[in-house]
Enzyme design. Structure first.
Site, PDB file in Angstrom:
ATOM      1  N   MET A   1       0.962  -1.173   0.105  1.00 10.48           N
ATOM      2  CA  MET A   1       0.018  -0.022  -0.071  1.00 10.48           C
ATOM      3  C   MET A   1       0.803   1.304  -0.295  1.00 10.48           C
ATOM      4  O   MET A   1       0.617   2.213  -0.861  1.00 10.48           O
ATOM      5  CB  MET A   1      -0.969   0.053   1.219  1.00 10.48           C
ATOM      6  CG  MET A   1      -1.772   1.127   1.117  1.00 10.48           C
ATOM      7  SD  MET A   1      -2.951   0.686  -0.137  1.00 10.48           S
ATOM      8  CE  MET A   1      -4.359  -0.109   0.500  1.00 10.48           C
TER       9      MET A   1
ATOM     10  N   ASP B   1      10.739   2.999   6.187  1.00 11.56           N
ATOM     11  CA  ASP B   1      10.228   1.882   6.592  1.00 11.56           C
ATOM     12  C   ASP B   1      11.302   1.421   7.916  1.00 11.56           C
ATOM     13  O   ASP B   1      12.336   2.100   7.894  1.00 11.56           O
ATOM     14  CB  ASP B   1      10.146   0.687   5.713  1.00 11.56           C
ATOM     15  CG  ASP B   1       9.028  -0.332   6.063  1.00 11.56           C
ATOM     16  OD1 ASP B   1       8.880  -0.897   7.167  1.00 11.56           O
ATOM     17  OD2 ASP B   1       8.188  -0.832   5.163  1.00 11.56           O
TER      18      ASP B   1
ATOM     19  N   VAL C   1       1.013   1.903   7.702  1.00  9.71           N
ATOM     20  CA  VAL C   1       1.900   0.841   8.432  1.00  9.71           C
ATOM     21  C   VAL C   1       0.991  -0.179   8.656  1.00  9.71           C
ATOM     22  O   VAL C   1      -0.262  -0.139   8.352  1.00  9.71           O
ATOM     23  CB  VAL C   1       2.698   1.268   9.619  1.00  9.71           C
ATOM     24  CG1 VAL C   1       3.505   2.297   9.419  1.00  9.71           C
ATOM     25  CG2 VAL C   1       1.680   1.755  10.736  1.00  9.71           C
TER      26      VAL C   1
ATOM     27  N   GLU D   1      -1.843  -2.751  10.284  1.00  9.13           N
ATOM     28  CA  GLU D   1      -3.095  -2.456  10.834  1.00  9.13           C
ATOM     29  C   GLU D   1      -3.142  -2.805  12.530  1.00  9.13           C
ATOM     30  O   GLU D   1      -3.910  -3.891  12.859  1.00  9.13           O
ATOM     31  CB  GLU D   1      -4.228  -3.018  10.202  1.00  9.13           C
ATOM     32  CG  GLU D   1      -4.692  -2.243   8.811  1.00  9.13           C
ATOM     33  CD  GLU D   1      -5.502  -0.947   9.233  1.00  9.13           C
ATOM     34  OE1 GLU D   1      -6.805  -0.889   9.676  1.00  9.13           O
ATOM     35  OE2 GLU D   1      -4.769   0.026   9.137  1.00  9.13           O
TER      36      GLU D   1
ATOM     37  N   LYS E   1       0.750   1.811  15.158  1.00 10.60           N
ATOM     38  CA  LYS E   1       0.399   3.245  14.480  1.00 10.60           C
ATOM     39  C   LYS E   1       0.683   4.256  15.439  1.00 10.60           C
ATOM     40  O   LYS E   1       1.146   5.542  14.752  1.00 10.60           O
ATOM     41  CB  LYS E   1      -0.913   3.176  14.144  1.00 10.60           C
ATOM     42  CG  LYS E   1      -1.363   2.316  12.614  1.00 10.60           C
ATOM     43  CD  LYS E   1      -2.755   2.257  12.258  1.00 10.60           C
ATOM     44  CE  LYS E   1      -3.099   1.500  11.170  1.00 10.60           C
ATOM     45  NZ  LYS E   1      -2.790   1.890   9.959  1.00 10.60           N
TER      46      LYS E   1
ATOM     47  N   SER F   1      -7.860   1.204   7.218  1.00 10.52           N
ATOM     48  CA  SER F   1      -8.917   0.744   6.722  1.00 10.52           C
ATOM     49  C   SER F   1      -9.979   0.261   7.910  1.00 10.52           C
ATOM     50  O   SER F   1     -11.338  -0.033   7.435  1.00 10.52           O
ATOM     51  CB  SER F   1      -8.612  -0.419   5.659  1.00 10.52           C
ATOM     52  OG  SER F   1      -8.041  -1.460   6.415  1.00 10.52           O
TER      53      SER F   1
ATOM     54  N   HIS G   1      -8.072   6.963   3.240  1.00 10.93           N
ATOM     55  CA  HIS G   1      -8.211   5.534   2.695  1.00 10.93           C
ATOM     56  C   HIS G   1      -8.012   5.210   1.279  1.00 10.93           C
ATOM     57  O   HIS G   1      -9.013   5.453   0.595  1.00 10.93           O
ATOM     58  CB  HIS G   1      -9.396   5.101   3.525  1.00 10.93           C
ATOM     59  CG  HIS G   1      -9.826   3.578   3.318  1.00 10.93           C
ATOM     60  ND1 HIS G   1     -10.943   3.191   2.969  1.00 10.93           N
ATOM     61  CD2 HIS G   1      -8.981   2.587   3.305  1.00 10.93           C
ATOM     62  CE1 HIS G   1     -10.736   1.743   2.936  1.00 10.93           C
ATOM     63  NE2 HIS G   1      -9.622   1.629   2.977  1.00 10.93           N
TER      64      HIS G   1
ATOM     65  N   GLU H   1     -11.264   7.728  -0.007  1.00 11.92           N
ATOM     66  CA  GLU H   1     -11.979   8.122   1.087  1.00 11.92           C
ATOM     67  C   GLU H   1     -11.387   9.122   1.955  1.00 11.92           C
ATOM     68  O   GLU H   1     -10.045   8.700   2.674  1.00 11.92           O
ATOM     69  CB  GLU H   1     -12.655   6.821   1.970  1.00 11.92           C
ATOM     70  CG  GLU H   1     -13.705   6.085   1.352  1.00 11.92           C
ATOM     71  CD  GLU H   1     -14.084   4.954   2.106  1.00 11.92           C
ATOM     72  OE1 GLU H   1     -15.334   4.881   2.205  1.00 11.92           O
ATOM     73  OE2 GLU H   1     -13.415   4.182   2.739  1.00 11.92           O
TER      74      GLU H   1
ATOM     75  N   ASN I   1     -16.297   0.052   2.701  1.00  8.94           N
ATOM     76  CA  ASN I   1     -16.099  -1.452   3.061  1.00  8.94           C
ATOM     77  C   ASN I   1     -17.439  -1.895   3.765  1.00  8.94           C
ATOM     78  O   ASN I   1     -17.541  -3.296   3.735  1.00  8.94           O
ATOM     79  CB  ASN I   1     -14.971  -1.424   4.377  1.00  8.94           C
ATOM     80  CG  ASN I   1     -13.359  -1.559   3.514  1.00  8.94           C
ATOM     81  OD1 ASN I   1     -13.307  -1.582   2.446  1.00  8.94           O
ATOM     82  ND2 ASN I   1     -12.297  -1.351   4.341  1.00  8.94           N
TER      83      ASN I   1
END
Length: 739
Positions: A337, A356, A413, A415, A420, A442, A463, A475, A513
């Site tokens: 992503m 990263d 990063v 979920e 986070k 998400s 998103h 989004e 979603n």
């Protein structure tokens, strides 16, 4: 004589240069005024003996976007009012209005003076139809030049001679391909098809066009000459017999009869090529008038043209916040992503810092852009130097200090709330106070993530959908404390990377979603009922969905569906997930090890290429199968669309989405909700709230509470309202900002 939208200059050779340059617009379009002015120019040229011919070009970077679609909307609005008084009279007026452009272009074609269209940039729809009516066509040899008749994509078709001139200039097979798909042509492709005559250096475009006239270009179209023959022979020939039966079948296979405009194109071409040209134009005009009256045309024009343009221009952007020019963007997480977000950002010409946990991971993220660009170069869609330039804009790093000076940071990063939280704190420690922090979560609510931030008013959700380079929707999620500046900058960023933003309030699953999960859930219910898997997938496609719900689950991963279900039970309790559906997913993942496309086996089997995926035969052994003849196929189609539409209503009722344009455009761009309906809410508007409630109640009785109509919908049914009336996005003085 002076004109507002055109200038006319006659040179020493008697060749008139008509330059189309509409004031106050970034692109030329055919408005009523522009067409009237062009009409008087044609009259002037035809009556002035000193003028030997005309070159028409644009004073802008692009040639023209074609007809002003809002003009068509006004025509339809007038027709809707007038048909209540006198249907025949209203239909005749619509027919005459629809034919004005046809008559104007035919006038150019038969005025007795040669016209050459000098195409310097994007030339779409009605503008390309005008070019086809000119006696000569020259296109600049430039990547900026793209030609197409894309009207079918918004529920109509080229109704100003396009369906008649294209198949008289090129072979019928290529003509049908171009017209029914809205295919975009490069100058080279257009020339190979016989649709343009010459390709010129951009600086010599007008000179080349004028040379065609000086060299004796005939002011007569090929089909107006005696003895004209169609390039691929007549309809009633061996070639025609080989083309037309399969063409009709292919159209049916691709559209399932959901797109009246696509079928009308075949009728126009087939019938038009059997008769003289002027009669053919009249046939086209009749079909165009018919298609303009369809609910598909009205819904698609509104959602896929008008609303889409408005959202792309920042319809939901707060007023009074200065536009942002991004100098540097940071991206946390170089996985699939994050790497995709880095690619689209660099493609927009914005420098990116891709961070990263170690340099190897960050470099791997940059390599994703390298492989995407290498593929573009291989296919001839990009030049090697463009690849080098894009890659030079991406700086991989493992050091948070490199984020200093970023205007906006996108966190992508893993979920996990703890991961986070750490990323947010480390980034904010080096960011300037005016910088915006955006999370690409998400599933985790933005308001809870914003608690990790020292400046929650600068914290927003952005998103993206996977794969980022292909998915056009983003989004933007507002937390309780998200400020106007954060929202404005998020919208500016999404627009800068040429994607469409929709603004959504904070909730589990946001908007998209929630709808997608309903779609998948309904398919699981069908499987449990014993509906054959092939019927489910075929019903979804026949209903207008691009991908069946089982194939979609495979793409997103079945084990991810399992994780979401388990997390939902943990957060909301056992009743939040249907135990039968949980059992199905557990069987797929835990018993059979079927995770989806990623491990080559899910609801489908994925053999090595070039073999195609096919449904896993073992599915029919999990539940007793119903006889296909006993399954109501139309009801399957209805269930899949209605369940999504009802979730979209709930989202509006809860105030998660506040603008119907965003609900409609979002449902089409994110998961392909039957585009011919205009989107999830337009689908209901097209049926009518009262009738839709009746359908939902019937399904609720048979299949459960998922089909219970929300109070909002019941109220709308009682009042006879549509969503665009109830939630009018154009109410004066009202800024529809999410809370």
């Amino acid at each position: 004589m002076s004109y507002t939208n055109f200038t006319l200059d006659v040179d020493a050779d008697g060749i008139a240069l008509v330059t189309w340059d509409m004031p106050g617009r970034s692109m030329n379009v055919f408005t009523e005024e522009a067409m009237r002015e062009l009409n008087s120019i044609v009259d002037h040229v035809a009556s002035d003996a000193a003028i030997k011919g005309v070159v028409i070009t644009s004073g802008k970077d692009s040639f023209s976007g074609g007809a002003d679609i809002t003009m068509l909307q006004k025509m339809l609005a007038t027709f809707a009012v007038e048909k209540e008084k006198d249907l025949e009279k209203a239909t005749k007026a619509l027919f005459d209005n629809a034919g004005y452009m046809t008559g104007l272009f035919r006038k150019i074609e038969t005025c007795g003076k040669p016209w050459v269209s000098a195409i310097n940039g994007t030339c779409m729809g009605g503008a390309f139809e005008m070019s086809l009516a000119c006696h000569g066509r020259v296109a600049a040899d430039s990547d900026k030049v793209k030609m197409a008749l894309p009207e079918v994509k918004i529920g109509i078709f080229p109704g100003a001679g396009g369906t008649q001139r294209v198949p008289r200039l090129t072979d019928q097979q290529q003509a049908l391909q171009m017209l029914t798909t809205g295919q975009t042509l490069t100058p080279q492709k257009a020339k190979s098809m016989g649709l343009i005559h010459e390709i010129a250096e951009p600086k010599k475009l007008v000179e080349t066009a004028k040379a065609m006239i000086k060299n004796g270009l005939k002011p007569v179209a090929p089909w107006d000459e005696k003895g004209f023959k169609l390039p691929s022979g007549p309809i009633y020939s061996a070639a025609g017999a080989n083309l037309w039966p399969p063409a009709i079948a292919i159209l049916r296979r691709e559209t399932y009869g959901n797109y009246p405009a696509a079928a009308a194109i075949l009728k126009c071409v087939y019938e038009g090529l059997l008769v003289p040209f002027d009669t053919a134009l009249r046939i086209e005009q009749r079909y165009f008038t018919e298609i303009m009256q369809t609910k598909e045309a009205a819904a698609m024009i509104r959602s896929l043209f008008v609303s889409l343009q408005e959202l792309n221009k920042g319809a939901r952007r707060p007023a009074g916040v200065p536009d942002t020019k991004f100098k540097k963007i940071g991206i946390l997480g170089a996985g699939f992503m994050g790497a995709g977000i880095a690619y689209v950002t660099a493609k927009a010409g914005i420098p990116v810092v891709l961070l990263d946990r170690d340099m190897e991971s960050a470099e791997k993220g940059k390599a994703h852009s390298d492989s995407l660009m290498a593929d573009q170069v291989k296919k001839g869609r990009a030049k090697p130097e463009e690849k080098d330039k894009l890659l030079s804009l991406i700086t991989p790093t493992a050091d948070y200090a490199d984020l200093a000076g970023c205007d906006l940071v996108v966190e992508a990063v893993f979920e996990d709330s703890a991961v986070k939280k750490l990323a947010t704190e480390k980034a904010e420690a080096v960011l300037k106070s005016s910088a915006i922090f955006a999370s690409n979560t998400s599933t985790i609510p933005i308001t809870s993530l914003a608690k990790n931030s020292a400046r929650p008013k600068n914290f927003v959700g952005i998103h993206f959908f996977s794969p980022v380079d292909k998915m056009m929707l983003v989004e933007i999620i507002l937390g309780k404390k998200t400020g106007d500046k954060a929202l404005a900058m998020a919208i500016d960023f999404v627009r800068a990377i040429k994607k469409t933003p929709i603004v959504v309030n904070d909730t589990r699953g946001f908007y998209v979603n929630r709808c997608v999960l309903r779609y998948m859930s309904e398919a699981y219910k069908m499987l449990i009922e014993g509906v054959p898997a092939a019927m489910i997938e075929n019903a979804a496609k026949a209903a207008g969905m691009p991908v069946g719900p089982l194939a979609l689950t495979d793409e997103t991963a079945i084990d991810l569906a399992q994780k979401i279900m388990k997390q939902t039970i943990k957060d909301l309790g056992e009743k939040a997930v249907d135990p039968k559906q949980m059992a199905l997913i557990n069987t797929m993942v835990d018993t059979h090890g079927r995770f989806g496309r990623k491990n080559g086996k899910g609801f489908y089997d994925y053999p090595a290429k070039p073999a195609k995926k096919k449904l896993w035969p073992g599915l029919k052994n999990i539940y007793p199968q119903l006889e296909p003849e006993k399954v109501d196929y139309e009801e399957l189609k209805e269930r899949l669309l209605v369940t999504i539409a009802l979730e979209a209503v709930r989202v509006m009722e809860e105030g998660i989405v506040t603008d119907p344009r965003e609900a409609d455009v979002g449902s089409i761009l994110a998961f392909g909700f039957a585009p011919f309906t205009g989107g999830a809410l337009s689908y209901i508007d097209g049926i009518g709230a009262k009738r839709f409630v009746k359908i939902a109640k019937g399904l609720q009785k048979k299949y459960g509470a998922e089909f219970k109509a929300p109070k909002l919908l019941l109220d709308m049914a009682e009042k006879g309202e549509t969503f665009y009336q109830r939630f009018d996005p154009y109410q004066k003085g009202e800024v529809r900002k999410a809370a």
